[in-house]
Scaffold this motif. Structure first.
Motif, PDB file in Angstrom:
ATOM      1  N   GLU A   3     -11.768  18.223   1.588  1.00  0.00           N
ATOM      2  CA  GLU A   3     -10.673  18.157   0.625  1.00  0.00           C
ATOM      3  C   GLU A   3      -9.856  16.893   0.876  1.00  0.00           C
ATOM      4  OE1 GLU A   3      -9.068  22.462  -0.566  1.00  0.00           O
ATOM      5  OE2 GLU A   3      -9.044  22.154   1.612  1.00  0.00           O
ATOM      6  N   LEU A   4      -9.272  16.379  -0.193  1.00  0.00           N
ATOM      7  CA  LEU A   4      -8.420  15.190  -0.123  1.00  0.00           C
ATOM      8  C   LEU A   4      -7.033  15.596  -0.623  1.00  0.00           C
ATOM      9  CD1 LEU A   4      -8.381  12.173   0.543  1.00  0.00           C
ATOM     10  CD2 LEU A   4      -9.205  11.716  -1.768  1.00  0.00           C
ATOM     11  N   VAL A   5      -6.064  15.662   0.293  1.00  0.00           N
ATOM     12  CA  VAL A   5      -4.715  16.148  -0.020  1.00  0.00           C
ATOM     13  C   VAL A   5      -3.739  14.999   0.206  1.00  0.00           C
ATOM     14  CG1 VAL A   5      -2.968  17.896   0.456  1.00  0.00           C
ATOM     15  CG2 VAL A   5      -5.395  18.451   0.749  1.00  0.00           C
ATOM     16  N   LEU A   6      -3.159  14.476  -0.865  1.00  0.00           N
ATOM     17  CA  LEU A   6      -2.363  13.249  -0.799  1.00  0.00           C
ATOM     18  C   LEU A   6      -0.894  13.502  -1.122  1.00  0.00           C
ATOM     19  CD1 LEU A   6      -4.832  10.874  -2.694  1.00  0.00           C
ATOM     20  CD2 LEU A   6      -4.739  11.375  -0.237  1.00  0.00           C
ATOM     21  N   CYS A   7      -0.066  12.565  -0.670  1.00  0.00           N
ATOM     22  CA  CYS A   7       1.370  12.608  -0.948  1.00  0.00           C
ATOM     23  C   CYS A   7       1.735  11.399  -1.808  1.00  0.00           C
ATOM     24  CB  CYS A   7       2.149  12.581   0.359  1.00  0.00           C
ATOM     25  SG  CYS A   7       3.949  12.542   0.151  1.00  0.00           S
ATOM     26  N   ARG A   8       2.367  11.650  -2.947  1.00  0.00           N
ATOM     27  CA  ARG A   8       2.710  10.561  -3.870  1.00  0.00           C
ATOM     28  C   ARG A   8       3.618   9.533  -3.203  1.00  0.00           C
ATOM     29  NH1 ARG A   8       7.014   9.427  -6.578  1.00  0.00           N
ATOM     30  NH2 ARG A   8       7.961  11.453  -6.102  1.00  0.00           N
ATOM     31  N   GLU A   9       4.572   9.992  -2.385  1.00  0.00           N
ATOM     32  CA  GLU A   9       5.496   9.074  -1.713  1.00  0.00           C
ATOM     33  C   GLU A   9       4.739   8.065  -0.843  1.00  0.00           C
ATOM     34  OE1 GLU A   9       8.078  11.593   0.495  1.00  0.00           O
ATOM     35  OE2 GLU A   9       9.225  12.255  -1.254  1.00  0.00           O
ATOM     36  N   HIS A  10       3.684   8.532  -0.195  1.00  0.00           N
ATOM     37  CA  HIS A  10       2.921   7.644   0.682  1.00  0.00           C
ATOM     38  C   HIS A  10       2.094   6.638  -0.108  1.00  0.00           C
ATOM     39  CE1 HIS A  10       2.961  11.102   3.853  1.00  0.00           C
ATOM     40  NE2 HIS A  10       4.169  10.606   3.598  1.00  0.00           N
ATOM     41  N   LEU A  11       1.620   7.042  -1.261  1.00  0.00           N
ATOM     42  CA  LEU A  11       0.836   6.130  -2.092  1.00  0.00           C
ATOM     43  C   LEU A  11       1.700   5.008  -2.646  1.00  0.00           C
ATOM     44  CD1 LEU A  11      -1.246   8.795  -4.037  1.00  0.00           C
ATOM     45  CD2 LEU A  11      -2.156   7.166  -2.373  1.00  0.00           C
ATOM     46  N   GLU A  12       2.938   5.331  -2.980  1.00  0.00           N
ATOM     47  CA  GLU A  12       3.825   4.335  -3.597  1.00  0.00           C
ATOM     48  C   GLU A  12       4.635   3.548  -2.570  1.00  0.00           C
ATOM     49  OE1 GLU A  12       4.665   6.138  -8.022  1.00  0.00           O
ATOM     50  OE2 GLU A  12       6.095   6.641  -6.445  1.00  0.00           O
ATOM     51  N   GLU A  13       4.974   4.173  -1.443  1.00  0.00           N
ATOM     52  CA  GLU A  13       5.768   3.506  -0.404  1.00  0.00           C
ATOM     53  C   GLU A  13       5.148   3.742   0.969  1.00  0.00           C
ATOM     54  OE1 GLU A  13       8.195   1.480  -0.912  1.00  0.00           O
ATOM     55  OE2 GLU A  13       8.381   1.827  -3.073  1.00  0.00           O
ATOM     56  N   PRO A  14       3.979   3.174   1.222  1.00  0.00           N
ATOM     57  CA  PRO A  14       3.294   3.440   2.497  1.00  0.00           C
ATOM     58  C   PRO A  14       4.080   2.976   3.719  1.00  0.00           C
ATOM     59  CG  PRO A  14       2.240   1.638   1.310  1.00  0.00           C
ATOM     60  CD  PRO A  14       3.218   2.244   0.370  1.00  0.00           C
ATOM     61  N   ASP A  15       4.882   1.924   3.577  1.00  0.00           N
ATOM     62  CA  ASP A  15       5.643   1.407   4.719  1.00  0.00           C
ATOM     63  C   ASP A  15       6.617   2.433   5.277  1.00  0.00           C
ATOM     64  OD1 ASP A  15       4.335  -0.973   4.500  1.00  0.00           O
ATOM     65  OD2 ASP A  15       5.933  -2.010   3.422  1.00  0.00           O
ATOM     66  N   SER A  16       7.051   3.357   4.430  1.00  0.00           N
ATOM     67  CA  SER A  16       8.066   4.325   4.848  1.00  0.00           C
ATOM     68  C   SER A  16       7.581   5.240   5.965  1.00  0.00           C
ATOM     69  CB  SER A  16       8.521   5.170   3.645  1.00  0.00           C
ATOM     70  OG  SER A  16       7.451   5.967   3.158  1.00  0.00           O
ATOM     71  N   VAL A  17       6.278   5.397   6.099  1.00  0.00           N
ATOM     72  CA  VAL A  17       5.723   6.259   7.150  1.00  0.00           C
ATOM     73  C   VAL A  17       4.755   5.471   8.043  1.00  0.00           C
ATOM     74  CG1 VAL A  17       6.026   8.478   6.003  1.00  0.00           C
ATOM     75  CG2 VAL A  17       3.999   7.094   5.484  1.00  0.00           C
ATOM     76  N   GLY A  18       4.918   4.143   8.080  1.00  0.00           N
ATOM     77  CA  GLY A  18       4.126   3.313   8.981  1.00  0.00           C
ATOM     78  C   GLY A  18       2.681   3.118   8.559  1.00  0.00           C
ATOM     79  N   MET A  19       2.388   3.311   7.262  1.00  0.00           N
ATOM     80  CA  MET A  19       1.023   3.132   6.780  1.00  0.00           C
ATOM     81  C   MET A  19       0.830   1.684   6.343  1.00  0.00           C
ATOM     82  SD  MET A  19       0.631   6.692   4.586  1.00  0.00           S
ATOM     83  CE  MET A  19      -1.095   6.411   4.150  1.00  0.00           C
ATOM     84  N   LYS A  20      -0.152   1.018   6.945  1.00  0.00           N
ATOM     85  CA  LYS A  20      -0.418  -0.381   6.614  1.00  0.00           C
ATOM     86  C   LYS A  20      -1.444  -0.456   5.502  1.00  0.00           C
ATOM     87  CE  LYS A  20       0.581  -1.810  11.348  1.00  0.00           C
ATOM     88  NZ  LYS A  20       0.045  -2.447  12.582  1.00  0.00           N
ATOM     89  N   THR A  21      -1.040   0.006   4.328  1.00  0.00           N
ATOM     90  CA  THR A  21      -1.918   0.001   3.167  1.00  0.00           C
ATOM     91  C   THR A  21      -1.187  -0.610   1.991  1.00  0.00           C
ATOM     92  OG1 THR A  21      -1.217   2.200   2.439  1.00  0.00           O
ATOM     93  CG2 THR A  21      -3.061   2.103   3.975  1.00  0.00           C
ATOM     94  N   SER A  22      -1.929  -0.936   0.953  1.00  0.00           N
ATOM     95  CA  SER A  22      -1.329  -1.494  -0.252  1.00  0.00           C
ATOM     96  C   SER A  22      -0.641  -0.398  -1.053  1.00  0.00           C
ATOM     97  CB  SER A  22      -2.400  -2.167  -1.111  1.00  0.00           C
ATOM     98  OG  SER A  22      -3.008  -3.224  -0.411  1.00  0.00           O
ATOM     99  N   LYS A  23       0.320  -0.806  -1.866  1.00  0.00           N
ATOM    100  CA  LYS A  23       1.021   0.144  -2.716  1.00  0.00           C
ATOM    101  C   LYS A  23       0.208   0.409  -3.979  1.00  0.00           C
ATOM    102  CE  LYS A  23       5.683  -1.212  -1.250  1.00  0.00           C
ATOM    103  NZ  LYS A  23       7.012  -1.681  -1.705  1.00  0.00           N
ATOM    104  N   PHE A  24       0.114   1.681  -4.334  1.00  0.00           N
ATOM    105  CA  PHE A  24      -0.468   2.053  -5.618  1.00  0.00           C
ATOM    106  C   PHE A  24       0.668   2.192  -6.632  1.00  0.00           C
ATOM    107  CE2 PHE A  24      -3.624   3.219  -2.540  1.00  0.00           C
ATOM    108  CZ  PHE A  24      -4.838   2.994  -3.174  1.00  0.00           C
ATOM    109  N   VAL A  25       0.367   1.977  -7.889  1.00  0.00           N
ATOM    110  CA  VAL A  25       1.421   1.955  -8.913  1.00  0.00           C
ATOM    111  C   VAL A  25       1.182   3.047  -9.952  1.00  0.00           C
ATOM    112  CG1 VAL A  25       1.869  -0.504  -8.613  1.00  0.00           C
ATOM    113  CG2 VAL A  25       0.156   0.223 -10.270  1.00  0.00           C
ATOM    114  N   ASN A  26       2.310   3.452 -10.560  1.00  0.00           N
ATOM    115  CA  ASN A  26       2.288   4.442 -11.640  1.00  0.00           C
ATOM    116  C   ASN A  26       1.583   5.737 -11.217  1.00  0.00           C
ATOM    117  OD1 ASN A  26       3.536   2.534 -13.374  1.00  0.00           O
ATOM    118  ND2 ASN A  26       1.529   1.643 -13.867  1.00  0.00           N
ATOM    119  N   ILE A  27       1.964   6.232 -10.055  1.00  0.00           N
ATOM    120  CA  ILE A  27       1.336   7.434  -9.518  1.00  0.00           C
ATOM    121  C   ILE A  27       2.182   8.659  -9.850  1.00  0.00           C
ATOM    122  CG2 ILE A  27       0.487   8.593  -7.438  1.00  0.00           C
ATOM    123  CD1 ILE A  27      -1.023   6.056  -8.199  1.00  0.00           C
ATOM    124  N   THR A  28       1.546   9.684 -10.351  1.00  0.00           N
ATOM    125  CA  THR A  28       2.165  10.989 -10.540  1.00  0.00           C
ATOM    126  C   THR A  28       1.232  12.030  -9.915  1.00  0.00           C
ATOM    127  OG1 THR A  28       1.071  11.544 -12.635  1.00  0.00           O
ATOM    128  CG2 THR A  28       3.082  10.196 -12.752  1.00  0.00           C
TER     129      THR A  28
END
Length: 581
Positions: free
Chosen positions: A493-518
């Motif tokens: 299963e793939l269980v994601l958090c929208r906050e992490h996809l849009e603002e990865p820096d907030s939780v120390g994730m070194k990934t690119s930001k995704f846009v227009n995520i709901t």
């Protein structure tokens, strides 16, 4: 097939990659290739991105193949250790750091004339060839040297004490104080005198003071450095790019002054605090730059395996073309189709906030535990894993274990990371047993063989929950491959958090930001954004690789000349070059 004969030349192709599905013999393929090439007189390096997997495979390889005398010319190495070997004289086993220390400290210099065996062919075998597409592989490795001296010990203590005791810091006053320390010590310290005569100290002193001031500023504001450093067994450790705390990496003077900061806080002074001088009081010298991406070019042949060779973007293809790798083979599964259960409509979800995300993970885990299965949960980093374990593991109705790059919880107490404990939890005790839950950081989503007990396979196999969206689909394929291995069943299963996809820096994730995520965003929509990001990244990395080549060659050239040419007459010329590396 990897040793396929070219019909035109009647020789084995020198560059060949193969896709072998997860759990179906990649490590053994490399081991047997290494044995073959060693028997025909080649020097073989098996390169791996992960030190745990490298040590594990080397141990297995030696145990089973030593009786056949395959191992004489075979080395298992991480890419970091390959960089170190690039700057080591094979004949004299002398490292670049040692040579630079001798030059800078005034030691007697005697050039070493040596001729390496140019007729000996070298082969690079790569475990998981998607290392070519990782962020680190486009970066530079910066070997460093610490020149320790008692004067620097007292000088750095003076700088930090003055900064802590002053409301307004006068940089010129700090410089004067430090220079007075140096002046008072020079007459009785030959090495320090030599460093002063070589005009090496002024820039380093400026760097020390600026670093100490930056740390004080960080303390008063966001305190971002707090999670970067940790004292373990009295030694300051730095978090590396994979989130592992290591003592072998340092950032000029940041480590030394952060250590002094942590120790000073205990008593608001250094008077009653024992300071371990292994952590500070040094001159930090950069010993050039080695490009990870240039390492493959130094080998006569490149062979590699991957579980995800088909899923290459146009940008990734261009990177392989740079290395002139065109030949590919795709091995079918030994067991027919995969028994992995993953249905995007049912097994993919995006939650709006972190609390809902954690709750969803808990609910899904409890559902699988009720089925008498085992569950592996992969988190992006240790910070998120710790938060889940601290605040939500009690809701699981079982006590989970966890494994990170730095620590292990075995159900009873925290332990410092050890390969032995990892092997025990993965194979012998825990991860694959019914009713068990294991939390892991993402680095363990590749290459690790989680073994399921028979009862778990009867109920549907190991269940994997990935809690972040991989920036490269190949990592996702690897994490899926921790279950349904060989002919076993499994689910994902793939269980994601929208906050992490849009603002990865907030939780120390070194990934690119995704846009227009709901929370209604589909997997295909995310995957499309990911593909575009990866393709652009690979194209940019190709430019970086080409730009880094000159710096890499400059360092290698200087190393070779320093070994064979540097003497008492031209020492100062070499010192000037060291400053530019």
């Amino acid at each position: 097939m990897l040793l396929d004969i070219d019909e035109k030349t009647n020789t084995i192709s020198s560059k060949h990659l193969a896709e072998i599905l997860t759990g179906q013999g990649k490590s053994w393929t490399l081991a047997l290739l290494a044995g073959f090439f060693s028997l025909v007189g080649c020097q073989v390096t098996v390169g791996c991105y992960n030190d745990y997997l490298s040590r594990r495979d080397e141990g297995d390889f030696k145990k089973y193949l030593d009786p056949f005398k395959f191992t004489n010319n075979v080395k298992y190495r991480t890419f970091e250790s390959m960089c170190e070997e690039k700057l080591t004289s094979k004949k004299h086993n002398k490292k670049f750091r040692d040579i630079i220390f001798d030059i800078l400290s005034g030691e007697h210099l005697s050039p070493e004339y040596s001729q390496e065996n140019e007729n000996e062919k070298s082969i690079l075998l790569i475990d998981e060839v998607d290392v070519f597409f990782s962020h680190n592989f486009g970066a530079m490795y910066c070997p460093g040297l610490r020149i320790k001296n008692k004067c620097f010990v007292e000088m750095q203590k003076d700088i930090w004490e003055n900064i802590m005791m002053s409301k307004v810091v006068d940089k010129n006053q700090l410089k004067t104080l430090a220079n007075q320390r140096i002046f008072n010590s020079t007459s009785q310290d030959k090495m320090l005198s030599h460093l002063v005569e070589s005009n090496l100290l002024e820039d380093h002193l400026e760097n020390m003071i600026n670093t100490a001031l930056r740390i004080r500023e960080d303390m008063r504001n966001r305190n971002e450095l707090r999670d970067k450093y940790r004292i373990i067994d009295n030694i300051i450790h730095t978090k590396d790019n994979d989130g592992k705390f290591v003592s072998t990496t340092w950032y000029d003077y940041e480590d030394s002054f952060y250590y002094l900061k942590l120790m000073y806080e205990k008593q608001k002074s250094f008077k009653q605090v024992h300071l371990d001088e292994d952590n500070f009081g040094y001159l930090s010298i950069r010993c050039g730059l080695i490009s990870y991406s240039e390492l493959p070019n130094s080998y006569d042949g490149i062979f590699g395996v991957s579980g995800s060779l088909k899923a290459l973007s146009a940008g990734e293809e261009s990177l392989l073309i740079y290395y002139n790798i065109h030949k590919r083979s795709y091995y079918p599964s030994f067991f027919g189709g995969s028994k992995l259960k993953f249905s995007i409509p049912n097994d993919f979800v995006i939650k709006d906030c972190k609390n809902d995300w954690f709750d969803s993970i808990v609910t899904r885990v409890r559902r699988r535990i009720a089925e008498d299965r085992s569950v592996l949960i992969f988190f992006y980093n240790e910070k998120l894993l710790d938060e889940f374990f601290t605040f939500y593991s009690g809701d699981l109705r079982v006590v989970p274990f966890y494994i990170t790059q730095n620590k292990i919880f075995d159900g009873h107490k925290d332990r410092v990371y050890s390969d032995i404990y990892v092997d025990k939890l993965i194979k012998d005790e825990y991860a694959g047993h019914h009713g068990k839950v294991t939390l892991l950081t993402r680095v363990f989503g590749r290459g690790v063989d989680f073994q399921a007990e028979a009862k778990v396979n009867e109920k549907g196999g190991i269940h994997v929950i990935q809690t972040f969206f991989s920036m490269n689909v190949k990592e996702e394929i690897q994490i899926k491959g921790r279950t349904a291995r060989k002919d076993d069943p499994g689910s994902y299963e793939l269980v994601l958090c929208r906050e992490h996809l849009e603002e990865p820096d907030s939780v120390g994730m070194k990934t690119s930001k995704f846009v227009n995520i709901t929370k209604e965003t589909t997997y295909d929509e995310l995957d499309k954004q990911r593909t575009e990001i990866v393709d652009l990244f690979c194209r940019d990395k190709l430019k970086n690789i080409q730009a880094n080549k000159n710096r890499h060659e400059l360092t290698v050239s200087f190393f070779e000349r320093a070994i064979t040419e540097c003497n008492e007459n031209n020492r100062q010329d070499f010192i000037k070059e060291i400053k530019t590396l």
